[in-house]
Scaffold this motif. Structure first.
Motif, PDB file in Angstrom:
ATOM      1  N   ILE A  95     110.878  16.778  56.926  1.00 40.35           N
ATOM      2  CA  ILE A  95     110.492  17.814  55.972  1.00 40.35           C
ATOM      3  C   ILE A  95     111.471  17.769  54.803  1.00 40.35           C
ATOM      4  CG2 ILE A  95     110.179  20.292  55.586  1.00 40.35           C
ATOM      5  CD1 ILE A  95     110.044  19.138  59.132  1.00 40.35           C
ATOM      6  N   ARG A  96     111.003  17.322  53.642  1.00 36.49           N
ATOM      7  CA  ARG A  96     111.857  17.232  52.452  1.00 36.49           C
ATOM      8  C   ARG A  96     112.269  18.600  51.940  1.00 36.49           C
ATOM      9  NH1 ARG A  96     108.284  13.398  48.440  1.00 36.49           N
ATOM     10  NH2 ARG A  96     108.269  11.497  49.730  1.00 36.49           N
ATOM     11  N   HIS A 139     104.995   9.420  47.520  1.00 34.36           N
ATOM     12  CA  HIS A 139     105.317   8.810  48.811  1.00 34.36           C
ATOM     13  C   HIS A 139     105.595   7.327  48.697  1.00 34.36           C
ATOM     14  CE1 HIS A 139     104.612  12.371  51.195  1.00 34.36           C
ATOM     15  NE2 HIS A 139     103.515  12.593  50.503  1.00 34.36           N
ATOM     16  N   ASN A 179     105.140  17.111  52.315  1.00 35.61           N
ATOM     17  CA  ASN A 179     106.297  16.505  51.664  1.00 35.61           C
ATOM     18  C   ASN A 179     106.002  16.057  50.232  1.00 35.61           C
ATOM     19  OD1 ASN A 179     108.406  16.581  53.739  1.00 35.61           O
ATOM     20  ND2 ASN A 179     107.009  15.288  54.913  1.00 35.61           N
ATOM     21  N   ALA A 524     114.548  22.582  54.086  1.00 39.35           N
ATOM     22  CA  ALA A 524     114.251  21.240  54.564  1.00 39.35           C
ATOM     23  C   ALA A 524     114.799  21.079  55.966  1.00 39.35           C
ATOM     24  CB  ALA A 524     114.902  20.206  53.643  1.00 39.35           C
TER      25      ALA A 524
END
Length: 547
Positions: A95-96, A139, A179, A524
């Motif tokens: 989880i960013r 991504h 994300n 995060a």
């Protein structure tokens, strides 16, 4: 003699060593890790067995000082003592967090490299995203860290639709990308399990060509009279020297990095003098600003356990269940601004409506429902693992409570003194109360909640608390049940201990690369940002030192 010495072979140190060798094979790189190589260790490969590594030889087994705001209890804090660090023992959440958090960080330190857009290339560089059709601006698809969502693994838990309907009662959207920097809503949990197996950092970032010293403890960093780093001293008395222009990178984590700095004479002059350590650089913020995420578990008896809804039931089985945790969704939520502002003002005095924690909205809470019970003994409960009960969790994502890491002694093998100072601000108490009430509302006051759960398991001596519970009643439960998510950071903070290039103030040739540099909490799970921090650190070191 080495070009680069890295102290700490955890997640960040492994990335830095591997990438530096990959990019500049001529560099002589030494990576020093206090713990062992975990290859072949029982329970490492299977992430579902992570809890069995707690209190093992791969765990420092830290305990905090008694926490004044958590009923005076000392809290266990897992700390990986192993090559690969946290990647060996964590639960794999990928989880960013929220772009607002990184942008706030960049504004505070005046360096756009640490904004969300500044870190985005490094998030992408580390990632092999599970969906090849996902947005390529957000991504990466060629990185070493394989990610997977619940849906992408083919897991279909029996309560999935019911759980989604339950969380939807919070008026949060169902989003499809956890994300992308905009995580508020309900989304599939994303993990970095690969086909159900743990990926430890050295398996993804190979260390061939790097001199790796495991079970080796660094006593201090050696500096000359000009405060230029010349090498490190081990606890055996042996020294490893740097070549001219070389770099020492400390990546020992938010607890151990400040210890190494202080043992090297870098820290608060008064504290160092108390331990008889000669002062090299008076840097009073070393070890200060410790922040961590606090969470609370609640336990619930299912209304229809005979349907095989949770782990422990012989009917809880299905294709690919072993490829991730027994969770469907992660819920990321803001909270109403006006009462939050009032709580902040009780701590800090008057603030404007564009205060960073109000302006966003920010992701203040994380919640989830696990189809299993665990850790019940910490609340004085005995709930059998028989498939009849489940767990909910909520976590405060942006705490303002701050603690410290200080020296216990001059022995590098001793644990430092860890005081997270959990739950110390009215802002943190307000956010956690909101999390309690949000869960109570969806479970006690909606049709979905009443149909799913029969009752709450409450700790001995505590009543069931609904949405009408007083602040004092909720605080009492949180003080009793609050625990860490093992996300310590901030103790070598950018802006007060290191600059935007991760250089320790007042020194030459010394940098910090780990979660300790994160100046404020991020909403995060910290492995994702630490991979990105380490990836960017490699670019910075090469550009500035080895072009």
């Amino acid at each position: 003699m080495a070009d680069v010495i890295i102290v700490g072979g955890g997640l960040a140190g492994t990335v830095v060593a591997s990438r530096l060798h990959q990019r500049k094979p001529a560099l002589t790189i030494v990576l020093i890790e206090a713990g062992p190589d975990p290859t072949g260790h029982a329970h490492v490969d299977n992430p579902a067995e992570a809890s069995l590594l707690h209190f093992s030889d791969l765990d420092y087994q830290y305990f905090t000082t008694p926490q004044q705001n958590l009923d005076g209890k000392s809290k266990y804090n897992c700390g990986a003592k192993s090559l690969g660090g946290g990647s060996v023992i964590n639960n794999g959440g990928w989880i960013r967090g929220d772009a607002h958090d990184y942008d706030d960080w960049a504004r505070d330190v005046g360096d756009a490299r640490w904004s969300y857009e500044g870190l985005l290339p490094y998030f992408k560089r580390s990632e092999k995203h599970f969906d090849s059709g996902a947005e390529p601006l957000q991504h990466g698809f060629d990185g070493p860290v394989h990610t997977a969502s619940v849906s992408s693994t083919g897991r279909r838990y029996p309560l999935r639709d019911t759980t989604l309907n339950l969380w939807s009662q919070l008026d949060l959207p169902h989003i499809h990308d956890l994300n992308d920097g905009r995580p508020q809503g309900i989304s599939d949990l994303v993990e970095n399990w690969r086909d159900g197996k743990r990926q430890i950092a050295p398996s993804m970032y190979p260390l061939e060509g790097v001199r790796v010293l495991t079970e080796t403890l660094v006593r201090r960093v050696i500096m000359d009279e000009k405060k230029t780093t010349t090498g490190v001293e081990l606890d055996t008395g042996e020294t490893i020297n740097l070549k001219e222009g070389g770099q020492v990178v400390i990546s020992a984590g938010a607890y151990r990095t400040p210890q190494v700095l202080m043992l090297s004479g870098i820290g608060d002059a008064t504290q160092l003098s108390q331990h008889g350590i000669p002062l090299t650089v008076d840097l009073p913020h070393v070890g200060q600003n410790l922040h961590d995420h606090l969470m609370v578990h609640r336990y619930w008896k299912l209304r229809h356990p005979e349907k095989g809804l949770a782990i422990g039931s012989p009917l809880f089985s299905g294709p690919n269940y072993g490829k991730g945790g027994p969770i469907d969704f992660l819920v990321r939520a803001p909270i109403p601004a006006e009462p939050l502002k009032a709580a902040i003002e009780r701590d800090d005095g008057p603030v404007s409506d564009d205060h960073p924690l109000l302006n966003g909205p920010r992701t203040h809470l994380e919640m989830l429902l696990l189809y299993v019970v665990f850790g019940t003994e910490d609340q004085g409960l005995t709930i059998p693992l028989d498939g009849r009960s489940v767990t909910t969790m909520f976590m405060g994502c942006l705490p303002t409570s701050r603690g410290s890491v200080t020296l216990a002694s001059t022995d590098p093998a001793d644990h430092p003194v860890i005081d997270p100072n959990y739950y110390a601000t009215e802002m943190d108490r307000h956010v956690m109360r909101e999390g309690w009430r949000m869960q109570s509302r969806v479970i006690f006051e909606t049709q979905e909640g009443r149909e799913m759960f029969e009752r709450e398991h409450t700790p001995p001596g505590f009543p069931v608390l609904g949405t009408d519970a007083s602040d004092e009643q909720i605080d009492a439960r949180i003080r009793m049940a609050g625990s860490t998510v093992y996300h310590p950071a901030g103790t070598s903070a950018m802006g007060s201990v290191v600059d935007g290039s991760l250089r320790v103030f007042g020194t030459q040739g010394l940098r910090v690369v780990d979660a300790g540099v994160i100046p404020k909490p991020l909403a995060a799970h910290y492995q994702a940002p630490v991979y990105a921090i380490a990836e960017q650190a490699v670019d910075i070191i090469l550009d500035e030192c080895f072009p």
